[in-house]
Design an enzyme around this catalytic site. Sequence first.
Site, PDB file in Angstrom:
ATOM      1  N   ARG A   7      -3.449  20.512  36.734  1.00 28.10           N
ATOM      2  CA  ARG A   7      -4.734  20.200  36.463  1.00 28.10           C
ATOM      3  C   ARG A   7      -5.168  20.102  37.937  1.00 28.10           C
ATOM      4  O   ARG A   7      -6.410  20.077  38.225  1.00 28.10           O
ATOM      5  CB  ARG A   7      -5.131  18.880  35.847  1.00 28.10           C
ATOM      6  CG  ARG A   7      -5.051  19.375  34.381  1.00 28.10           C
ATOM      7  CD  ARG A   7      -6.335  19.962  33.841  1.00 28.10           C
ATOM      8  NE  ARG A   7      -7.391  18.740  33.742  1.00 28.10           N
ATOM      9  CZ  ARG A   7      -8.197  18.669  34.817  1.00 28.10           C
ATOM     10  NH1 ARG A   7      -8.371  19.341  35.841  1.00 28.10           N
ATOM     11  NH2 ARG A   7      -9.087  17.738  34.579  1.00 28.10           N
ATOM     12  N   ASP A  40      -9.299  22.559  22.554  1.00 21.80           N
ATOM     13  CA  ASP A  40     -10.198  21.247  22.512  1.00 21.80           C
ATOM     14  C   ASP A  40     -11.152  21.636  21.318  1.00 21.80           C
ATOM     15  O   ASP A  40     -11.485  22.717  21.224  1.00 21.80           O
ATOM     16  CB  ASP A  40     -10.875  21.015  23.736  1.00 21.80           C
ATOM     17  CG  ASP A  40     -11.416  19.859  23.664  1.00 21.80           C
ATOM     18  OD1 ASP A  40     -10.599  18.859  23.897  1.00 21.80           O
ATOM     19  OD2 ASP A  40     -12.768  19.349  23.338  1.00 21.80           O
TER      20      ASP A  40
HETATM   21  O1  CP3 Z   1      -2.930  17.084  21.073  1.00 18.15           O
HETATM   22  C1  CP3 Z   1      -3.011  18.074  21.888  1.00 18.15           C
HETATM   23  O2  CP3 Z   1      -1.984  17.617  22.950  1.00 18.15           O
HETATM   24  C2  CP3 Z   1      -3.581  19.228  22.082  1.00 18.15           C
HETATM   25  C3  CP3 Z   1      -4.775  19.287  22.600  1.00 18.15           C
HETATM   26  C4  CP3 Z   1      -5.864  18.493  22.429  1.00 18.15           C
HETATM   27  C5  CP3 Z   1      -7.256  18.158  23.312  1.00 18.15           C
HETATM   28  N1  CP3 Z   1      -8.124  17.627  22.712  1.00 18.15           N
HETATM   29  C6  CP3 Z   1      -6.584  18.429  24.611  1.00 18.15           C
HETATM   30  C7  CP3 Z   1      -7.487  17.680  25.683  1.00 18.15           C
HETATM   31  C8  CP3 Z   1      -6.658  18.152  21.000  1.00 18.15           C
HETATM   32  C9  CP3 Z   1      -6.018  18.460  19.931  1.00 18.15           C
HETATM   33  C10 CP3 Z   1      -8.034  17.583  21.492  1.00 18.15           C
HETATM   34  C11 CP3 Z   1      -8.604  17.373  20.406  1.00 18.15           C
HETATM   35  C12 CP3 Z   1      -9.913  16.478  20.577  1.00 18.15           C
HETATM   36  N2  CP3 Z   1     -10.842  16.760  21.654  1.00 18.15           N
HETATM   37  C13 CP3 Z   1     -10.604  15.518  19.966  1.00 18.15           C
HETATM   38  C14 CP3 Z   1     -10.312  14.833  18.542  1.00 18.15           C
HETATM   39  C15 CP3 Z   1      -8.928  14.047  18.865  1.00 18.15           C
HETATM   40  C16 CP3 Z   1      -9.308  12.724  19.122  1.00 18.15           C
HETATM   41  O3  CP3 Z   1      -8.730  12.185  20.255  1.00 18.15           O
HETATM   42  O4  CP3 Z   1      -9.829  12.077  18.575  1.00 18.15           O
HETATM   43  C17 CP3 Z   1     -11.796  14.937  20.633  1.00 18.15           C
HETATM   44  C18 CP3 Z   1     -12.635  13.838  20.400  1.00 18.15           C
HETATM   45  C19 CP3 Z   1     -11.992  15.934  21.747  1.00 18.15           C
HETATM   46  C20 CP3 Z   1     -13.085  16.041  22.885  1.00 18.15           C
HETATM   47  C21 CP3 Z   1     -12.406  15.600  24.248  1.00 18.15           C
HETATM   48  N3  CP3 Z   1     -11.909  16.501  24.893  1.00 18.15           N
HETATM   49  C22 CP3 Z   1     -12.436  14.386  24.616  1.00 18.15           C
HETATM   50  C23 CP3 Z   1     -12.903  12.848  24.178  1.00 18.15           C
HETATM   51  C24 CP3 Z   1     -11.726  14.457  26.055  1.00 18.15           C
HETATM   52  C25 CP3 Z   1     -11.262  13.516  27.082  1.00 18.15           C
HETATM   53  C26 CP3 Z   1     -12.291  13.433  27.931  1.00 18.15           C
HETATM   54  C27 CP3 Z   1     -11.693  12.390  29.245  1.00 18.15           C
HETATM   55  O5  CP3 Z   1     -12.219  12.730  30.369  1.00 18.15           O
HETATM   56  O6  CP3 Z   1     -10.970  11.607  28.792  1.00 18.15           O
HETATM   57  C28 CP3 Z   1     -11.418  16.015  25.916  1.00 18.15           C
HETATM   58  C29 CP3 Z   1     -10.773  16.630  27.194  1.00 18.15           C
HETATM   59  C30 CP3 Z   1      -9.121  16.852  26.841  1.00 18.15           C
HETATM   60  N4  CP3 Z   1      -8.933  17.631  25.721  1.00 18.15           N
HETATM   61  C31 CP3 Z   1      -8.228  16.443  27.571  1.00 18.15           C
HETATM   62  C32 CP3 Z   1      -7.045  16.973  26.852  1.00 18.15           C
HETATM   63  C33 CP3 Z   1      -5.702  17.095  27.415  1.00 18.15           C
HETATM   64  C34 CP3 Z   1      -8.149  15.801  29.114  1.00 18.15           C
HETATM   65  C35 CP3 Z   1      -8.644  16.679  30.019  1.00 18.15           C
HETATM   66  C36 CP3 Z   1      -8.135  16.617  31.441  1.00 18.15           C
HETATM   67  O7  CP3 Z   1      -8.850  15.864  31.963  1.00 18.15           O
HETATM   68  O8  CP3 Z   1      -7.230  17.436  31.860  1.00 18.15           O
END
Ligand code: CP3
Length: 346
Positions: free
Chosen positions: A43, A79
């Site tokens: 990242r 995502d």
């Molecule tokens: O589970 C896995 O390993 C698969 C990948 C996955 C991601 N997001 C990767 C991700 C999955 C299944 C999701 C689902 C997701 N995304 C949900 C539903 C699951 C839950 O947690 O309730 C939701 C609500 C999202 C929306 C979303 N995307 C959020 C709230 C965030 C985090 C933002 C933050 O800054 O904390 C993301 C980004 C995200 N999606 C990251 C990952 C690994 C972090 C991105 C990074 O900074 O590298």
Amino acid sequence: MSNKATAVESPFLAACHGGFHKHVPVWLMRQAGRYMVEYRELREKVSFLELCSSPDLIAEVTLHACDKIHADAAILFADILLIPDAIGQKLSFVKGMGPRLESPVRSLADVEALKPFETGMLSHIYDGVRLIRQGLPEDKSLIGFAGAPFTVASYMVEGGPSKNFLHMKRMILEEPQAWSSLMERLTVATIDYLEAQVSAGADAVQLFDSWVGCLSADWYRAYVKPYVKRIVSVFKGRVPVILFGKGTSHLLEDFAETGCDVMGVDYVTSMKDVRRRFPDLVLQGNLDPAVLYADRDTIKREVVKILDDIGSFEGFIFNLGHGILPTTPVDNAIYLVDLVHELTQS
Ligand code: CP3
């Protein structure tokens, strides 16, 4: 020759079908992510959205995480907000603030201004799925996923994360046509998107309805359930469908009635209670992600409690009760997976 895992050889698929093979299968929600140093290093070079648009990187991150923690299933790295982004609501991430979707959708005119979803808009994801399936050992399964329409709509209407979901609840109450039109569009898009993942090699799919617990059961039945039911019915008998929500104990009877094969259980809900309420349903869960910050004896104590609560190991998938937290010690995640395998092996 296809190396798609079957229920006979995969502990995960055996459990999805109500059975048991070798050991209780384990995977962790958000198992690929910031708690892994290799992910953080990657990242530094590419943004999250760049990562999600490269089939090679999607496959690399997915496979690495599954392999590193010895999980029984890989979950596609993507995502839930890629669909809104694809249909015209630009997605971005503001550091410390979570996801942002520009120009929140608040009226029927806003809904109608969205582009119709076309399957090919996210073709890099299906290419990623194909690469993952090729690289995954036969006894490991690949989980595809999408956000359920309600949870995706919550981000589209609020424009980002929300505490009280006021814009969305107002829309549900005051603009029922805008709400049903948005849910209809998301339902059709979700079906197309998951169909393409399954065709590309996903062995099961999980619908994340993370925030639907903010609705009463009456609202859930009136404004959400019919759409989830439609999505589940498309995959019924083809691949197992896992339905997950957080704070949804009051909705689990309705979740079961959607026809889902596996019910995800969050960490505030008692597994013992859920097993009693749904003796015939496959369950997945539900260790509190905070437990992974504790010492090994404590982790073991909490795992044993869940295994005791679940009773029979048939039809059970061990997971966390929500996503793994970004500062979790990775060795504790590995310890957890190995421990569940050891305590449950036949
Ligand atoms: O589970 C896995 O390993 C698969 C990948 C996955 C991601 N997001 C990767 C991700 C999955 C299944 C999701 C689902 C997701 N995304 C949900 C539903 C699951 C839950 O947690 O309730 C939701 C609500 C999202 C929306 C979303 N995307 C959020 C709230 C965030 C985090 C933002 C933050 O800054 O904390 C993301 C980004 C995200 N999606 C990251 C990952 C690994 C972090 C991105 C990074 O900074 O590298």
